[in-house]
Design a protein around this motif. Structure first.
Motif, mmCIF file in Angstrom:
data_model
loop_
_atom_site.group_PDB
_atom_site.id
_atom_site.type_symbol
_atom_site.label_atom_id
_atom_site.label_comp_id
_atom_site.label_asym_id
_atom_site.label_seq_id
_atom_site.Cartn_x
_atom_site.Cartn_y
_atom_site.Cartn_z
ATOM 1 N N VAL A 43 2.473 11.277 -14.672
ATOM 2 C CA VAL A 43 1.752 10.865 -13.464
ATOM 3 C C VAL A 43 1.970 9.362 -13.316
ATOM 4 O O VAL A 43 1.620 8.593 -14.214
ATOM 5 C CB VAL A 43 0.231 11.138 -13.607
ATOM 6 N N HIS A 44 2.546 8.977 -12.184
ATOM 7 C CA HIS A 44 2.797 7.552 -11.939
ATOM 8 C C HIS A 44 1.522 6.953 -11.343
ATOM 9 O O HIS A 44 1.449 6.705 -10.151
ATOM 10 C CB HIS A 44 3.969 7.379 -10.976
ATOM 11 N N ALA A 45 0.515 6.767 -12.191
ATOM 12 C CA ALA A 45 -0.813 6.393 -11.677
ATOM 13 C C ALA A 45 -0.835 4.978 -11.119
ATOM 14 O O ALA A 45 -1.474 4.710 -10.100
ATOM 15 C CB ALA A 45 -1.855 6.542 -12.779
ATOM 16 N N VAL A 46 -0.154 4.053 -11.793
ATOM 17 C CA VAL A 46 -0.119 2.648 -11.360
ATOM 18 C C VAL A 46 1.302 2.147 -11.565
ATOM 19 O O VAL A 46 1.859 2.296 -12.647
ATOM 20 C CB VAL A 46 -1.118 1.795 -12.186
ATOM 21 N N ASP A 47 1.891 1.584 -10.515
ATOM 22 C CA ASP A 47 3.270 1.120 -10.598
ATOM 23 C C ASP A 47 3.401 -0.320 -10.126
ATOM 24 O O ASP A 47 3.122 -0.611 -8.963
ATOM 25 C CB ASP A 47 4.182 2.013 -9.731
ATOM 26 N N ASP A 48 3.810 -1.176 -11.033
ATOM 27 C CA ASP A 48 4.193 -2.535 -10.668
ATOM 28 C C ASP A 48 3.094 -3.266 -9.891
ATOM 29 O O ASP A 48 3.338 -3.828 -8.827
ATOM 30 C CB ASP A 48 5.493 -2.464 -9.831
ATOM 31 N N VAL A 49 1.887 -3.246 -10.453
ATOM 32 C CA VAL A 49 0.765 -3.911 -9.783
ATOM 33 C C VAL A 49 0.618 -5.337 -10.311
ATOM 34 O O VAL A 49 0.550 -5.562 -11.514
ATOM 35 C CB VAL A 49 -0.548 -3.113 -10.001
ATOM 36 N N SER A 50 0.618 -6.286 -9.362
ATOM 37 C CA SER A 50 0.390 -7.684 -9.714
ATOM 38 C C SER A 50 -0.816 -8.175 -8.944
ATOM 39 O O SER A 50 -0.921 -7.930 -7.735
ATOM 40 C CB SER A 50 1.605 -8.540 -9.347
ATOM 41 N N LEU A 51 -1.741 -8.818 -9.618
ATOM 42 C CA LEU A 51 -2.904 -9.391 -8.922
ATOM 43 C C LEU A 51 -3.473 -10.532 -9.752
ATOM 44 O O LEU A 51 -3.225 -10.630 -10.948
ATOM 45 C CB LEU A 51 -3.964 -8.323 -8.643
ATOM 46 N N LYS A 52 -4.240 -11.389 -9.049
ATOM 47 C CA LYS A 52 -4.868 -12.527 -9.723
ATOM 48 C C LYS A 52 -6.352 -12.513 -9.421
ATOM 49 O O LYS A 52 -6.731 -12.372 -8.243
ATOM 50 C CB LYS A 52 -4.288 -13.842 -9.192
ATOM 51 N N LEU A 53 -7.179 -12.630 -10.441
ATOM 52 C CA LEU A 53 -8.615 -12.749 -10.226
ATOM 53 C C LEU A 53 -9.000 -14.198 -10.501
ATOM 54 O O LEU A 53 -8.694 -14.731 -11.572
ATOM 55 C CB LEU A 53 -9.393 -11.803 -11.152
ATOM 56 N N ARG A 54 -9.652 -14.804 -9.502
ATOM 57 C CA ARG A 54 -9.961 -16.235 -9.604
ATOM 58 C C ARG A 54 -11.441 -16.471 -9.841
ATOM 59 O O ARG A 54 -12.279 -15.697 -9.363
ATOM 60 C CB ARG A 54 -9.553 -16.945 -8.301
ATOM 61 N N ARG A 55 -11.734 -17.555 -10.526
ATOM 62 C CA ARG A 55 -13.116 -17.918 -10.818
ATOM 63 C C ARG A 55 -13.925 -18.056 -9.515
ATOM 64 O O ARG A 55 -13.423 -18.601 -8.537
ATOM 65 C CB ARG A 55 -13.113 -19.269 -11.547
ATOM 66 N N GLY A 56 -15.139 -17.540 -9.518
ATOM 67 C CA GLY A 56 -16.007 -17.693 -8.355
ATOM 68 C C GLY A 56 -15.522 -16.936 -7.136
ATOM 69 O O GLY A 56 -15.818 -17.324 -6.002
ATOM 70 N N THR A 57 -14.778 -15.863 -7.339
ATOM 71 C CA THR A 57 -14.179 -15.138 -6.218
ATOM 72 C C THR A 57 -14.335 -13.631 -6.434
ATOM 73 O O THR A 57 -14.153 -13.151 -7.551
ATOM 74 C CB THR A 57 -12.668 -15.465 -6.142
ATOM 75 N N VAL A 58 -14.670 -12.925 -5.344
ATOM 76 C CA VAL A 58 -14.667 -11.462 -5.411
ATOM 77 C C VAL A 58 -13.361 -10.963 -4.800
ATOM 78 O O VAL A 58 -13.016 -11.332 -3.668
ATOM 79 C CB VAL A 58 -15.853 -10.844 -4.650
ATOM 80 N N THR A 59 -12.650 -10.138 -5.545
ATOM 81 C CA THR A 59 -11.431 -9.510 -5.041
ATOM 82 C C THR A 59 -11.691 -8.022 -4.911
ATOM 83 O O THR A 59 -12.057 -7.372 -5.896
ATOM 84 C CB THR A 59 -10.267 -9.736 -6.036
ATOM 85 N N ALA A 60 -11.542 -7.486 -3.702
ATOM 86 C CA ALA A 60 -11.751 -6.049 -3.515
ATOM 87 C C ALA A 60 -10.430 -5.319 -3.717
ATOM 88 O O ALA A 60 -9.377 -5.798 -3.289
ATOM 89 C CB ALA A 60 -12.278 -5.773 -2.113
ATOM 90 N N LEU A 61 -10.505 -4.169 -4.383
ATOM 91 C CA LEU A 61 -9.351 -3.275 -4.508
ATOM 92 C C LEU A 61 -9.756 -1.988 -3.792
ATOM 93 O O LEU A 61 -10.646 -1.272 -4.248
ATOM 94 C CB LEU A 61 -9.045 -3.034 -5.982
ATOM 95 N N ASN A 214 -25.368 -7.774 -3.088
ATOM 96 C CA ASN A 214 -25.833 -9.157 -2.982
ATOM 97 C C ASN A 214 -26.067 -9.767 -4.354
ATOM 98 O O ASN A 214 -25.823 -10.959 -4.561
ATOM 99 C CB ASN A 214 -27.105 -9.243 -2.132
ATOM 100 N N LEU A 215 -26.526 -8.941 -5.296
ATOM 101 C CA LEU A 215 -26.711 -9.438 -6.663
ATOM 102 C C LEU A 215 -25.349 -9.874 -7.243
ATOM 103 O O LEU A 215 -25.226 -10.948 -7.826
ATOM 104 C CB LEU A 215 -27.336 -8.359 -7.549
ATOM 105 N N LEU A 216 -24.323 -9.037 -7.052
ATOM 106 C CA LEU A 216 -22.999 -9.395 -7.583
ATOM 107 C C LEU A 216 -22.511 -10.695 -6.945
ATOM 108 O O LEU A 216 -21.923 -11.549 -7.600
ATOM 109 C CB LEU A 216 -22.000 -8.255 -7.354
ATOM 110 N N ARG A 217 -22.786 -10.834 -5.653
ATOM 111 C CA ARG A 217 -22.358 -12.067 -4.981
ATOM 112 C C ARG A 217 -23.090 -13.280 -5.554
ATOM 113 O O ARG A 217 -22.516 -14.348 -5.759
ATOM 114 C CB ARG A 217 -22.617 -11.951 -3.482
ATOM 115 N N ASP A 218 -24.385 -13.078 -5.822
ATOM 116 C CA ASP A 218 -25.182 -14.144 -6.411
ATOM 117 C C ASP A 218 -24.616 -14.550 -7.790
ATOM 118 O O ASP A 218 -24.532 -15.727 -8.121
ATOM 119 C CB ASP A 218 -26.629 -13.627 -6.532
ATOM 120 N N LEU A 219 -24.191 -13.556 -8.560
ATOM 121 C CA LEU A 219 -23.632 -13.845 -9.890
ATOM 122 C C LEU A 219 -22.307 -14.591 -9.771
ATOM 123 O O LEU A 219 -22.000 -15.489 -10.547
ATOM 124 C CB LEU A 219 -23.415 -12.547 -10.671
ATOM 125 N N LYS A 220 -21.525 -14.186 -8.783
ATOM 126 C CA LYS A 220 -20.257 -14.882 -8.547
ATOM 127 C C LYS A 220 -20.533 -16.363 -8.271
ATOM 128 O O LYS A 220 -19.873 -17.241 -8.822
ATOM 129 C CB LYS A 220 -19.553 -14.245 -7.341
#
Ligand SMILES: Nc1ncnc2c1ncn2[C@@H]1O[C@H](COP(=O)(O)OP(=O)(O)OP(=O)(O)O)[C@@H](O)[C@H]1O
Ligand SMILES: [Mg+2]
Length: 351
Positions: A43-61, A214-220
């Motif tokens: 099963v090719h569940a994930v292929d060639d995924v590149s991403l960056k998670l930055r401090r103080g930032t919410v990244t949606a997938l 909103n809690l998650l945003r507050d933590l960010k």
């Protein structure tokens, strides 16, 4: 500059966690049948995924069921070994071992699951769960007074106040939202830099989802956490995330700031997602998808050649059937892996 100010100054620029070309293929075992059918398949569940998670930032997938979102979260949490690619924490590549560096990694990168009921042990109290997390991560302090202070601080941070009302409760004595807050408090017990939140509100009543987001945003904002927010619901990504990545059949097909991706989606799949899910209502979502005649996501055992979306894509061209599209940069940091943008409008970003 205070520590807080300097942390804030780096917000949104510091890359904490990075995936480079991360790939996960799961072997599928088939029994019986002829020799050909018994050949190992994957099963090719994930292929060639590149991403960056930055401090103080919410990244949606964002992506539909089976697109590989949870597998990405589990790879980033190092619950599975990678088939290919690399993960970097704080600019350093992480190895595959389970030794000391793995424990340090897990302290920094915490995973929050969809179902807080399943992730908390029903026979233990809130106090037990949080104490255990603090002890495992060496944050219980010296003696009981320190521990009590840390427990109260964790509950206050997730807005379960006054703390003494919650400490001796069992999971079944809490509401779904309160349970998810306890799961978040337990993750914070490690003092992490990254939270990987896999559909953290999809099992909660609609009325309390916003409070947890909103809690998650507050933590960010307060703790400058880098948060990966996994969801089916692209509308909530617009509201809650700074950056949005769209996933289809194991690949990320579009990315950019959330406002741009949701207001001016470039990839035909993102356009379909937005057209078929104007609100988080599941029923409306399914009806709209049927109307669009969009069919099923492809098999990940034999994914389509070329662009994996081409069998469903209203704009598919000949080359989409054979050549996988690279990322093309558009304006304002938006990009799309789609041949429509090869040419005048975009430049190939390279990978
Ligand atoms: N441990 C595993 N073994 C084999 N296949 C797996 C495993 N975990 C996931 N898969 C397959 O990988 C693909 C991606 O699954 P994944 O759970 O990552 O998707 P998802 O986007 O999180 O879906 P959902 O929205 O339903 O949670 C699916 O086809 C799934 O069946
Ligand atoms: Mg999932």
């Amino acid at each position: 500059m205070t520590t807080e100010q300097s942390a804030a100054a780096h917000t949104g620029t510091d890359v904490v966690l990075e995936a480079r070309g991360v790939t996960k293929h799961f072997p599928v075992r088939r029994t019986g049948g002829d020799v050909l059918a018994r050949r190992r398949r994957t099963v090719h569940a994930v292929d060639d995924v590149s991403l960056k998670l930055r401090r103080g930032t919410v990244t949606a997938l964002v992506g539909e069921s089976g697109s590989g979102k949870s597998t990405v979260a589990r790879l980033l949490a190092r619950l599975y070994p990678l088939t290919a690619g690399e993960i970097q924490l704080g600019g350093e590549a992480v190895g595959a071992g389970r030794g000391r560096s793995f424990r340090t990694y897990v302290k920094q990168v915490q995973l929050i699951f969809q179902d807080p009921f399943a992730s908390l042990n029903p026979v233990h109290t809130v106090r037990y769960h949080l104490t255990r997390a603090l002890k495992i991560h060496g944050r219980a302090g010296d003696g009981d007074a320190d521990l009590q202070k840390s427990l109260a601080a964790l509950l206050e941070r997730v807005q379960l106040t006054p703390p003494h009302q919650f400490l001796d409760k069992f999971p079944h004595e809490l509401s779904g939202g309160q349970r998810q807050r306890v799961a978040i408090a337990r993750a914070l017990g490690a003092d992490p830099q990254v939270l990987l939140a896999d559909e953290p509100v999809s099992m909660l009543d609609v009325s309390i989802r916003l409070g947890v987001l909103n809690l998650l945003r507050d933590l960010k904002e307060r703790l400058h956490l880098a948060i990966l927010y996994i969801t089916h619901d692209i509308a909530s990504a617009r509201y809650f995330a700074d950056t949005t990545l769209v996933m289809y059949a194991g690949r990320i097909v579009e990315g950019g700031d959330s406002e741009t991706v949701t207001q001016h989606p470039a990839h035909p799949y993102t356009q379909l997602l937005i057209a078929s899910a104007p609100d988080p209502d599941r029923v409306a979502d399914e009806e709209a998808q049927e109307e669009a005649g969009s069919g099923e996501p492809p098999s990940l055992i034999t994914p389509p050649d070329g662009c994996r979306f081409h069998p469903r894509c209203p704009k598919a061209m000949e080359r989409c059937r054979t050549e996988p599209p690279p990322r093309f940069d558009l304006a304002d940091g938006q990009w799309a892996a789609c041949w429509l943008y090869d040419g005048a409008e975009g430049q190939e970003a390279g990978k």
